[in-house]
Design an enzyme around this catalytic site. Structure first.
Site, PDB file in Angstrom:
ATOM      1  N   SER A   1      20.259  72.936  10.596  1.00 36.31           N
ATOM      2  CA  SER A   1      20.110  73.592   9.300  1.00 36.31           C
ATOM      3  C   SER A   1      20.929  74.883   9.193  1.00 36.31           C
ATOM      4  O   SER A   1      20.973  75.686  10.122  1.00 36.31           O
ATOM      5  CB  SER A   1      18.643  73.916   9.049  1.00 36.31           C
ATOM      6  OG  SER A   1      18.544  74.563   7.814  1.00 36.31           O
TER       7      SER A   1
ATOM      8  N   SER B   1      20.257  76.945   6.574  1.00 32.97           N
ATOM      9  CA  SER B   1      19.460  77.844   5.728  1.00 32.97           C
ATOM     10  C   SER B   1      19.095  79.166   6.404  1.00 32.97           C
ATOM     11  O   SER B   1      19.223  80.221   5.775  1.00 32.97           O
ATOM     12  CB  SER B   1      18.190  77.139   5.249  1.00 32.97           C
ATOM     13  OG  SER B   1      18.531  76.079   4.409  1.00 32.97           O
TER      14      SER B   1
ATOM     15  N   THR C   1      11.762  71.062   4.500  1.00 31.18           N
ATOM     16  CA  THR C   1      12.819  70.060   4.571  1.00 31.18           C
ATOM     17  C   THR C   1      12.297  68.789   5.225  1.00 31.18           C
ATOM     18  O   THR C   1      11.079  68.638   5.448  1.00 31.18           O
ATOM     19  CB  THR C   1      14.068  70.663   5.262  1.00 31.18           C
ATOM     20  OG1 THR C   1      15.130  69.713   5.179  1.00 31.18           O
ATOM     21  CG2 THR C   1      13.828  71.024   6.720  1.00 31.18           C
TER      22      THR C   1
ATOM     23  N   LYS D   1       8.808  67.095   2.703  1.00 26.89           N
ATOM     24  CA  LYS D   1       8.857  67.505   1.292  1.00 26.89           C
ATOM     25  C   LYS D   1       7.762  66.847   0.453  1.00 26.89           C
ATOM     26  O   LYS D   1       7.314  67.398  -0.533  1.00 26.89           O
ATOM     27  CB  LYS D   1      10.230  67.178   0.690  1.00 26.89           C
ATOM     28  CG  LYS D   1      11.345  68.091   1.184  1.00 26.89           C
ATOM     29  CD  LYS D   1      12.641  67.806   0.445  1.00 26.89           C
ATOM     30  CE  LYS D   1      13.784  68.610   1.002  1.00 26.89           C
ATOM     31  NZ  LYS D   1      15.046  68.387   0.300  1.00 26.89           N
TER      32      LYS D   1
ATOM     33  N   ASP E   1      15.752  71.665  -5.600  1.00 27.89           N
ATOM     34  CA  ASP E   1      16.872  70.737  -5.390  1.00 27.89           C
ATOM     35  C   ASP E   1      17.474  70.290  -6.726  1.00 27.89           C
ATOM     36  O   ASP E   1      18.699  70.146  -6.847  1.00 27.89           O
ATOM     37  CB  ASP E   1      16.417  69.486  -4.623  1.00 27.89           C
ATOM     38  CG  ASP E   1      16.310  69.726  -3.119  1.00 27.89           C
ATOM     39  OD1 ASP E   1      16.999  70.635  -2.602  1.00 27.89           O
ATOM     40  OD2 ASP E   1      15.539  69.000  -2.463  1.00 27.89           O
TER      41      ASP E   1
ATOM     42  N   GLY F   1      20.764  55.498  -3.396  1.00 25.93           N
ATOM     43  CA  GLY F   1      19.619  56.035  -2.672  1.00 25.93           C
ATOM     44  C   GLY F   1      18.436  56.238  -3.598  1.00 25.93           C
ATOM     45  O   GLY F   1      18.604  56.320  -4.836  1.00 25.93           O
TER      46      GLY F   1
ATOM     47  N   GLY G   1      15.492  58.118  -2.061  1.00 24.12           N
ATOM     48  CA  GLY G   1      14.604  58.960  -1.249  1.00 24.12           C
ATOM     49  C   GLY G   1      14.274  60.251  -1.972  1.00 24.12           C
ATOM     50  O   GLY G   1      14.408  60.341  -3.202  1.00 24.12           O
TER      51      GLY G   1
ATOM     52  N   THR H   1      16.295  49.731   0.111  1.00 27.84           N
ATOM     53  CA  THR H   1      14.942  49.186  -0.079  1.00 27.84           C
ATOM     54  C   THR H   1      14.653  49.126  -1.579  1.00 27.84           C
ATOM     55  O   THR H   1      14.460  50.162  -2.231  1.00 27.84           O
ATOM     56  CB  THR H   1      13.903  50.098   0.626  1.00 27.84           C
ATOM     57  OG1 THR H   1      14.333  50.295   1.966  1.00 27.84           O
ATOM     58  CG2 THR H   1      12.520  49.496   0.589  1.00 27.84           C
TER      59      THR H   1
ATOM     60  N   TYR I   1      26.586  67.699   3.080  1.00 25.71           N
ATOM     61  CA  TYR I   1      27.519  68.833   3.149  1.00 25.71           C
ATOM     62  C   TYR I   1      28.267  68.913   4.479  1.00 25.71           C
ATOM     63  O   TYR I   1      29.193  69.710   4.624  1.00 25.71           O
ATOM     64  CB  TYR I   1      26.797  70.162   2.867  1.00 25.71           C
ATOM     65  CG  TYR I   1      25.631  70.445   3.765  1.00 25.71           C
ATOM     66  CD1 TYR I   1      24.332  70.156   3.351  1.00 25.71           C
ATOM     67  CD2 TYR I   1      25.818  71.007   5.028  1.00 25.71           C
ATOM     68  CE1 TYR I   1      23.256  70.408   4.171  1.00 25.71           C
ATOM     69  CE2 TYR I   1      24.741  71.261   5.855  1.00 25.71           C
ATOM     70  CZ  TYR I   1      23.473  70.957   5.416  1.00 25.71           C
ATOM     71  OH  TYR I   1      22.395  71.208   6.241  1.00 25.71           O
TER      72      TYR I   1
ATOM     73  N   GLY J   1      28.360  68.518  -0.835  1.00 26.80           N
ATOM     74  CA  GLY J   1      26.978  69.000  -0.968  1.00 26.80           C
ATOM     75  C   GLY J   1      26.757  70.477  -0.705  1.00 26.80           C
ATOM     76  O   GLY J   1      25.644  70.965  -0.912  1.00 26.80           O
TER      77      GLY J   1
HETATM   78  P1  NAP Z   1      15.343  60.488   2.611  1.00 21.93           P
HETATM   79  O1  NAP Z   1      14.214  60.757   1.681  1.00 21.93           O
HETATM   80  O2  NAP Z   1      15.055  60.181   4.037  1.00 21.93           O
HETATM   81  O3  NAP Z   1      16.207  59.278   1.965  1.00 21.93           O
HETATM   82  C1  NAP Z   1      17.253  58.683   2.697  1.00 21.93           C
HETATM   83  C2  NAP Z   1      17.998  57.706   1.812  1.00 21.93           C
HETATM   84  O4  NAP Z   1      19.079  57.140   2.584  1.00 21.93           O
HETATM   85  C3  NAP Z   1      17.158  56.541   1.318  1.00 21.93           C
HETATM   86  O5  NAP Z   1      17.591  56.163   0.033  1.00 21.93           O
HETATM   87  C4  NAP Z   1      17.469  55.461   2.357  1.00 21.93           C
HETATM   88  O6  NAP Z   1      17.258  54.152   1.917  1.00 21.93           O
HETATM   89  C5  NAP Z   1      18.947  55.700   2.553  1.00 21.93           C
HETATM   90  N1  NAP Z   1      19.428  55.098   3.809  1.00 21.93           N
HETATM   91  C6  NAP Z   1      19.146  55.502   5.062  1.00 21.93           C
HETATM   92  N2  NAP Z   1      19.750  54.667   5.957  1.00 21.93           N
HETATM   93  C7  NAP Z   1      20.416  53.735   5.225  1.00 21.93           C
HETATM   94  C8  NAP Z   1      21.229  52.616   5.553  1.00 21.93           C
HETATM   95  N3  NAP Z   1      21.490  52.273   6.831  1.00 21.93           N
HETATM   96  N4  NAP Z   1      21.772  51.879   4.556  1.00 21.93           N
HETATM   97  C9  NAP Z   1      21.530  52.210   3.255  1.00 21.93           C
HETATM   98  N5  NAP Z   1      20.758  53.255   2.887  1.00 21.93           N
HETATM   99  C10 NAP Z   1      20.211  54.011   3.847  1.00 21.93           C
HETATM  100  O7  NAP Z   1      16.363  61.728   2.642  1.00 21.93           O
HETATM  101  P2  NAP Z   1      16.682  62.795   1.478  1.00 21.93           P
HETATM  102  O8  NAP Z   1      15.880  64.010   1.691  1.00 21.93           O
HETATM  103  O9  NAP Z   1      16.599  62.097   0.178  1.00 21.93           O
HETATM  104  O10 NAP Z   1      18.202  63.178   1.843  1.00 21.93           O
HETATM  105  C11 NAP Z   1      19.261  62.254   1.663  1.00 21.93           C
HETATM  106  C12 NAP Z   1      20.604  62.930   1.927  1.00 21.93           C
HETATM  107  O11 NAP Z   1      20.824  63.994   0.987  1.00 21.93           O
HETATM  108  C13 NAP Z   1      20.717  63.547   3.307  1.00 21.93           C
HETATM  109  O12 NAP Z   1      21.979  63.241   3.833  1.00 21.93           O
HETATM  110  C14 NAP Z   1      20.604  65.041   3.066  1.00 21.93           C
HETATM  111  O13 NAP Z   1      21.365  65.805   3.983  1.00 21.93           O
HETATM  112  C15 NAP Z   1      21.202  65.173   1.663  1.00 21.93           C
HETATM  113  N6  NAP Z   1      20.636  66.342   0.956  1.00 21.93           N
HETATM  114  C16 NAP Z   1      21.498  67.330   0.586  1.00 21.93           C
HETATM  115  C17 NAP Z   1      21.009  68.450  -0.078  1.00 21.93           C
HETATM  116  C18 NAP Z   1      21.959  69.542  -0.477  1.00 21.93           C
HETATM  117  O14 NAP Z   1      21.477  70.607  -0.874  1.00 21.93           O
HETATM  118  N7  NAP Z   1      23.250  69.327  -0.422  1.00 21.93           N
HETATM  119  C19 NAP Z   1      19.634  68.568  -0.355  1.00 21.93           C
HETATM  120  C20 NAP Z   1      18.786  67.534   0.042  1.00 21.93           C
HETATM  121  C21 NAP Z   1      19.303  66.418   0.706  1.00 21.93           C
HETATM  122  P3  NAP Z   1      15.828  53.408   2.185  1.00 21.93           P
HETATM  123  O15 NAP Z   1      14.911  53.879   1.112  1.00 21.93           O
HETATM  124  O16 NAP Z   1      16.164  51.978   2.135  1.00 21.93           O
HETATM  125  O17 NAP Z   1      15.372  53.850   3.565  1.00 21.93           O
END
Ligand code: NAP
Length: 291
Positions: A15, A17, A62, A66, A102, A127, A129, A153, A232, A253
């Site tokens: 992180s 942050s 994080t 969350k 976010d 995505g 998530g 999924t 990012y 990002g």
């Molecule tokens: P999360 O809730 O764990 O969601 C992960 C997502 O990735 C889900 O849609 C998941 O699909 C998908 N995924 C994981 N493995 C996969 C695979 N092999 N094939 C296809 N899809 C896959 O995580 P999150 O908190 O939403 O974060 C997601 C990303 O956003 C991370 O990389 C994080 O670093 C980034 N992010 C950036 C910021 C920023 O400020 N720039 C803020 C928050 C997050 P399933 O549902 O099928 O598992």
């Protein structure tokens, strides 16, 4: 007596942050220390309960907490409740308030660094998530014309589409929301009339199991659209690299990370966040290979 703000997650190895938040606190000469509070799942309740102590101003939350923190808080703001995720907690005299910054960070980076107005635009979200939920609500509130949601999924993308449609039906908004299957992303026709594609998956993230991979191949990315990868690190991600080759515009990002952190900073301190100082510190850490 120093006061404290913490980052709650597990694990917290990569992180940025703590460093860029501390740079902002130091800029104002505040006697506040931003700490990394790595918290194993069995410790989450006690960590949140300790936040009520008067020296603690609040926290960022994080992965993977969350969603899990919501029932542990006294109040959750409306947007965070709609999204179903909290990334910022504020301690107000022993009462814990939850927020989601976010959505704000995503939109501010999109308009400022991406030079893109969502109003009337066609958007695809990869995505479903935690962050995809924030992005979906931000785009609906920003009056996007349509959203296509594709997630590995299917049930998760259907659930997000259902929440968004419910919200739209109770407001004056008119975004059309559709779900696509994950394999359909291989078709070159999927994005032909899209203005923006947002990657909300972990595919391509440094240190992750999918490092070096892209969710899309180059032949499905139309030229001139904007491809926004919320990851990012690295910059550019494999997706952004392909998008640039395809002739698309790209956005990473890091600006979102800084803007969501800036909004959290303002909630804890009541001071205007020194964005440039936060951005420079985060970028310095990334470019310097500290993360
Ligand atoms: P999360 O809730 O764990 O969601 C992960 C997502 O990735 C889900 O849609 C998941 O699909 C998908 N995924 C994981 N493995 C996969 C695979 N092999 N094939 C296809 N899809 C896959 O995580 P999150 O908190 O939403 O974060 C997601 C990303 O956003 C991370 O990389 C994080 O670093 C980034 N992010 C950036 C910021 C920023 O400020 N720039 C803020 C928050 C997050 P399933 O549902 O099928 O598992």
């Amino acid at each position: 007596m120093p006061e404290f703000v913490g980052l709650i997650g597990y694990p917290l190895r990569h992180s940025l942050s703590p460093r860029f938040q501390q740079a902002a606190l130091d800029y104002y000469g505040l006697d506040i220390c931003y700490q990394a509070w790595e918290t194993a799942p069995e410790e989450l309740e006690i960590t949140i309960a300790r936040l009520k102590e008067p020296q603690n101003l609040g926290a960022n939350v994080t992965v993977p907490y969350k969603e899990a923190v919501l029932p542990l808080l006294d109040q959750v703001d409306r947007l965070a409740s709609l999204i179903g995720a909290v990334n910022t907690i504020v301690n107000r005299n022993g009462s814990l308030w939850g927020y989601n910054t976010d959505a704000h960070g995503f939109m501010k980076a999109l308009t400022k660094q991406g030079d893109f107005e969502a109003d009337g635009k066609k958007v695809a979200i990869l995505g479903a998530g935690g962050v995809a939920r924030a992005v979906g609500f931000a785009l609906v509130k920003g009056k996007a014309a349509s959203l296509l949601i594709a997630n590995r999924t299917l049930e998760r993308s259907q659930a997000l589409a259902g929440s968004l449609r419910h919200y739209i039906s109770q407001s004056e908004l008119e975004t059309e929301v559709r779900v696509l299957t994950w394999p359909s992303l291989a078709s070159s026709k999927v994005f032909y009339d899209c203005n923006l594609v947002v990657n909300c998956t972990t595919i391509g993230m440094k240190y992750g199991s999918l490092e070096g991979q892209s969710p899309l191949s180059i032949d499905v990315i139309p030229e001139r659209i904007l491809v926004y990868d919320l990851i990012y690190n690295p910059y550019p991600t494999p997706l952004l690299h392909l998008a640039r080759e395809a002739g698309a515009n790209i956005l990473g990002g890091l600006p979102m990370l800084v803007y969501q952190g800036a909004a959290s900073f303002e909630l804890w301190t009541g001071e205007k966040a020194p964005i440039d100082i936060m951005y420079n510190k985060a970028e310095e850490m990334l470019l310097g290979g500290e993360r």
